[in-house]
Enzyme design. Structure first.
Site, PDB file in Angstrom:
ATOM      1  N   GLU A  78       7.015   9.984  18.750  1.00 14.60           N
ATOM      2  CA  GLU A  78       5.617   9.595  18.286  1.00 14.60           C
ATOM      3  C   GLU A  78       4.956   8.529  19.506  1.00 14.60           C
ATOM      4  OE1 GLU A  78       4.784   8.233  14.062  1.00 14.60           O
ATOM      5  OE2 GLU A  78       3.544   6.665  14.981  1.00 14.60           O
ATOM      6  N   ARG A  98      30.342   3.107  44.563  1.00  4.45           N
ATOM      7  CA  ARG A  98      31.318   2.360  43.598  1.00  4.45           C
ATOM      8  C   ARG A  98      32.817   2.040  44.095  1.00  4.45           C
ATOM      9  NH1 ARG A  98      31.793   4.644  38.553  1.00  4.45           N
ATOM     10  NH2 ARG A  98      31.877   2.524  37.756  1.00  4.45           N
ATOM     11  N   LYS A 149      14.011  10.030  11.232  1.00  9.20           N
ATOM     12  CA  LYS A 149      12.786   9.178  10.983  1.00  9.20           C
ATOM     13  C   LYS A 149      12.645   8.203  12.324  1.00  9.20           C
ATOM     14  CE  LYS A 149       9.065   7.506  10.086  1.00  9.20           C
ATOM     15  NZ  LYS A 149       8.464   6.106   9.693  1.00  9.20           N
ATOM     16  N   LYS A 162      10.034  -4.498   2.734  1.00  3.16           N
ATOM     17  CA  LYS A 162      10.166  -4.785   4.237  1.00  3.16           C
ATOM     18  C   LYS A 162      11.721  -4.582   4.262  1.00  3.16           C
ATOM     19  CE  LYS A 162       8.510  -8.376   7.330  1.00  3.16           C
ATOM     20  NZ  LYS A 162       9.758  -8.137   8.415  1.00  3.16           N
ATOM     21  N   ARG A 165       7.738  -7.988  -6.910  1.00  2.00           N
ATOM     22  CA  ARG A 165       8.286  -9.127  -7.201  1.00  2.00           C
ATOM     23  C   ARG A 165       7.165 -10.054  -7.577  1.00  2.00           C
ATOM     24  NH1 ARG A 165       9.959 -11.820  -1.463  1.00  2.00           N
ATOM     25  NH2 ARG A 165       7.726 -11.328  -1.281  1.00  2.00           N
ATOM     26  N   HIS A 197      11.623  10.415  15.177  1.00  7.52           N
ATOM     27  CA  HIS A 197      10.402  10.666  15.100  1.00  7.52           C
ATOM     28  C   HIS A 197       9.470   9.702  15.574  1.00  7.52           C
ATOM     29  CE1 HIS A 197       6.656  10.577  12.779  1.00  7.52           C
ATOM     30  NE2 HIS A 197       6.605  11.637  12.634  1.00  7.52           N
ATOM     31  N   ASN A 198       9.772   8.629  15.168  1.00  8.16           N
ATOM     32  CA  ASN A 198       8.661   7.333  15.808  1.00  8.16           C
ATOM     33  C   ASN A 198       8.766   7.186  17.163  1.00  8.16           C
ATOM     34  OD1 ASN A 198       8.518   7.221  12.862  1.00  8.16           O
ATOM     35  ND2 ASN A 198       8.422   4.991  13.088  1.00  8.16           N
ATOM     36  N   ARG A 241       3.797  -0.015  26.357  1.00  6.81           N
ATOM     37  CA  ARG A 241       3.455  -0.980  25.568  1.00  6.81           C
ATOM     38  C   ARG A 241       3.757  -2.489  25.863  1.00  6.81           C
ATOM     39  NH1 ARG A 241       3.247   1.094  19.278  1.00  6.81           N
ATOM     40  NH2 ARG A 241       3.036   3.389  19.577  1.00  6.81           N
ATOM     41  N   VAL A 254       0.853  -1.275   0.098  1.00  6.56           N
ATOM     42  CA  VAL A 254       0.123  -0.090  -0.086  1.00  6.56           C
ATOM     43  C   VAL A 254       0.955   1.249  -0.101  1.00  6.56           C
ATOM     44  CG1 VAL A 254      -1.884   1.293   1.242  1.00  6.56           C
ATOM     45  CG2 VAL A 254      -1.707  -1.300   1.100  1.00  6.56           C
ATOM     46  N   SER A 294       7.044   9.672   6.535  1.00  8.86           N
ATOM     47  CA  SER A 294       6.203   9.521   7.643  1.00  8.86           C
ATOM     48  C   SER A 294       4.788  10.013   7.141  1.00  8.86           C
ATOM     49  CB  SER A 294       6.471   9.978   8.753  1.00  8.86           C
ATOM     50  OG  SER A 294       5.684  10.140   9.853  1.00  8.86           O
TER      51      SER A 294
HETATM   52  P1  2AM Z   1       5.380  -9.012  -2.912  1.00 10.12           P
HETATM   53  O1  2AM Z   1       4.128  -8.424  -3.351  1.00 10.12           O
HETATM   54  O2  2AM Z   1       5.789  -9.967  -3.931  1.00 10.12           O
HETATM   55  O3  2AM Z   1       5.306  -9.759  -1.741  1.00 10.12           O
HETATM   56  C1  2AM Z   1       5.980  -5.306   1.108  1.00 10.12           C
HETATM   57  O4  2AM Z   1       6.339  -6.427   1.608  1.00 10.12           O
HETATM   58  C2  2AM Z   1       6.490  -5.266  -0.270  1.00 10.12           C
HETATM   59  O5  2AM Z   1       7.950  -5.532  -0.485  1.00 10.12           O
HETATM   60  C3  2AM Z   1       5.766  -6.036  -1.120  1.00 10.12           C
HETATM   61  O6  2AM Z   1       5.623  -5.178  -2.268  1.00 10.12           O
HETATM   62  C4  2AM Z   1       6.529  -7.170  -1.583  1.00 10.12           C
HETATM   63  O7  2AM Z   1       6.434  -7.791  -2.641  1.00 10.12           O
HETATM   64  C5  2AM Z   1       7.983  -6.773  -1.459  1.00 10.12           C
HETATM   65  N1  2AM Z   1       8.948  -7.480  -1.032  1.00 10.12           N
HETATM   66  C6  2AM Z   1       9.251  -8.012   0.160  1.00 10.12           C
HETATM   67  N2  2AM Z   1      10.230  -8.750   0.162  1.00 10.12           N
HETATM   68  C7  2AM Z   1      10.800  -8.720  -0.947  1.00 10.12           C
HETATM   69  C8  2AM Z   1      12.054  -9.263  -1.617  1.00 10.12           C
HETATM   70  N3  2AM Z   1      12.865  -9.971  -1.089  1.00 10.12           N
HETATM   71  N4  2AM Z   1      12.508  -8.893  -2.758  1.00 10.12           N
HETATM   72  C9  2AM Z   1      11.466  -8.046  -3.558  1.00 10.12           C
HETATM   73  N5  2AM Z   1      10.388  -7.602  -3.060  1.00 10.12           N
HETATM   74  C10 2AM Z   1      10.350  -7.845  -1.664  1.00 10.12           C
END
Ligand code: 2AM
Length: 506
Positions: free
Chosen positions: A215, A473, A208, A83, A40, A211-212, A314, A19, A136
């Site tokens: 957050e 100490r 970043k 990722k 991929r 920032h988190n 958390r 997304v 972000s």
């Molecule tokens: P996918 O649709 O083929 O799973 C979030 O996970 C995004 O990263 C997705 O678009 C995923 O593709 C992509 N992704 C995750 N691991 C990947 C990898 N090792 N090589 C290429 N794309 C990857």
């Protein structure tokens, strides 16, 4: 003579069409840039392009990385949104095999650990320009205007800058307030972009991460306010929603306060008689950027306790079963209900939230100040605060004040020492202390309110009990101590006399 290509080449490319990737690609295309996309899993690419036929810049779907690389204008600019972790390295290696060259720019826009970005920049330097950019604002931000925190090679930044400025959120030049990014389906022109070059190599991802971390604290202090007002004040969610909505008109005006007001008045879709907030299980998840911030604070020895405590809050929420069991065994104080004025309670809690929030931000900036020493970055804190004014999750009017604080004094040692924040916290501190006392006396956990107060009092203390600590100490480990009446750097040791301890013979 250069060969003419039949198709105009794309301005930029993006790999990873989850997304965030899809939304960022659409945002880029909306601003008139032609963008090549690759995923991929090929069907995702094809569906994405088929579902978005009329973008102003145009989407070019590529089913192989070779075709993807060949479709890009030189120097090629590629955004990777996969990722964080090994997938980033895997994609970069595949890009190299597919023909990416030395002057091409590969931007990791995921939530990567900044040390990975530093490593990758070095590792790939002979083959491409590796660049890191924090993004972000979640899915909506990616689509309509995120806050972007770019870090890496400055010459690479020059190529990225126009696109980054075009797609980022915008704030009003005078007030610093976020502008509506879109009107009638089209991006709005003008305003100050929420992006600026942050620094070399991992600086963008570091900022970043902080920032988190901020957050996490910002969300937690809102939750503590909610807890105290509902548990002690007995204020119901719909009434509380109005309280937050009124806070959203003052110093605390922010995206997080605004969504809190909205959440609190929403009914449970399963049973409209209930408020949804009462039906959500009280266990928080986390993806790790808050933890990284806390770990880094410990590594660097920076007292970012409000941020770290928000991570622990958390963690304790996550052990629900244990808490439920303990709640039946561990006693709290007798006093359970607050009997004073509700109006006063609301006012006091607001002030506690405000002061704790200032401490959390102060700690975030302290972290960045230390990290820049470690990594040789030249961070501009006013500029960093300014790019958080819009687009990101912590966007708030408050950030205009932080921008001004660092503009007035680039070398401000701590946000708490800025004249504006000094005055505000000073005026609110009595209420903050009362709220911490009330929480303690009534047995309600308010971890960040409490730890932030300890930070404030610790930071402003000219003498802490570390004299005794250092003596301890020296006593058990001969770690030595400095004296208050000799120059710093002169160390002493005593063979502490004790009846049970054999004294060395002279
Ligand atoms: P996918 O649709 O083929 O799973 C979030 O996970 C995004 O990263 C997705 O678009 C995923 O593709 C992509 N992704 C995750 N691991 C990947 C990898 N090792 N090589 C290429 N794309 C990857």
């Amino acid at each position: 003579m250069a060969k003419k290509t039949s198709q105009p080449r794309a301005d930029i490319g993006l790999i990873g069409l989850a997304v965030m990737g899809q939304n960022l690609a659409l945002n880029i295309a909306d601003h008139g840039y032609k963008i090549s996309v690759f995923n991929r899993t090929t069907s995702v690419t094809n569906d994405f392009v088929a579902n978005n036929p009329n973008t102003p810049g145009g989407l070019v779907g590529c089913n192989t990385l070779k075709a993807f690389v060949a479709s890009l204008k030189k120097p090629r600019k590629v955004i990777i949104l996969v990722k964080a972790g090994p997938a980033v390295d895997a994609v970069v290696d595949q890009l190299i095999k597919a023909g990416i060259q030395k002057n091409d720019i590969v931007v990791d826009a995921g939530n990567s650990l900044w040390t990975d970005t530093i490593r990758r920049e070095k590792e790939y330097a002979a083959k491409l320009k590796f660049f890191g950019s924090g993004v972000s604002g979640g899915e909506i931000g990616a689509r309509f205007g995120p806050s972007l925190m770019p870090g890496g090679d400055k010459t690479a930044w020059k190529h990225l800058e126009p696109i980054w400025k075009a797609i980022s959120a915008k704030v009003d030049r005078r007030t610093g307030k976020p502008l509506d990014d879109y009107a009638e389906g089209k991006p709005v022109k003008g305003g100050v972009p929420c992006t600026a070059y942050v620094g070399e190599n991992g600086a963008g991802h570091y900022v970043k991460m902080v920032h988190n971390g901020i957050e996490y604290a910002d969300m937690q202090v809102i939750c503590e306010a909610y807890q105290l007002l509902s548990q002690l004040g007995g204020i119901k969610p719909d009434e509380l929603s109005k309280v937050f909505a009124s806070w959203n008109k003052g110093d605390l005006a922010s995206y997080l306060i605004e969504i809190t007001a909205d959440i609190l008045q929403q009914r449970d879709p399963v049973n409209k008689r209930n408020f949804i907030v009462d039906k959500v299980l009280d266990t928080a998840g986390q993806k790790g950027t808050g933890k990284w911030t806390a770990v880094n604070a410990l590594d660097m020895g920076i007292p970012a306790n409000a941020i770290a405590e928000a991570v622990f809050a958390r963690c304790i929420s996550a052990i629900k079963d244990e808490r439920v069991a303990a709640s039946k065994q561990l006693k709290g104080p007798r006093t359970k209900k607050y009997t004073g004025s509700k109006k006063k309670l609301v006012e006091m809690v607001r002030d506690a939230l405000y002061c704790s929030k200032v401490c959390a931000y102060a700690q975030g900036f302290q972290l960045m100040a230390e990290a820049q020493k470690e990594y040789g970055w030249k961070l501009n804190f006013g500029s960093i605060a300014s790019i958080w004014r819009g687009g990101c999750i912590i966007r708030a009017n408050f950030l205009q004040k932080i921008t001004e604080a660092f503009k007035n004094n680039r070398k401000l040692p701590n946000l708490l020492l800025d004249p504006y924040f000094k005055r505000k916290v000073n005026a609110a501190q009595a209420n903050w202390r009362n709220v911490v006392t009330l929480a303690a006396n009534h047995g309600v956990a308010a971890p960040v309110f409490m730890t932030a107060l300890a930070y404030y009092d610790g930071y402003r203390a000219d003498r802490l009990p570390a004299n005794l600590l250092q003596a301890q100490r020296d006593y058990f480990g001969a770690h030595t101590y400095e004296r208050i009446d000799t120059p710093r750097g002169k160390f002493f040791h005593i063979d502490w006399p004790h009846p049970d301890r054999p004294q060395e013979k002279a």
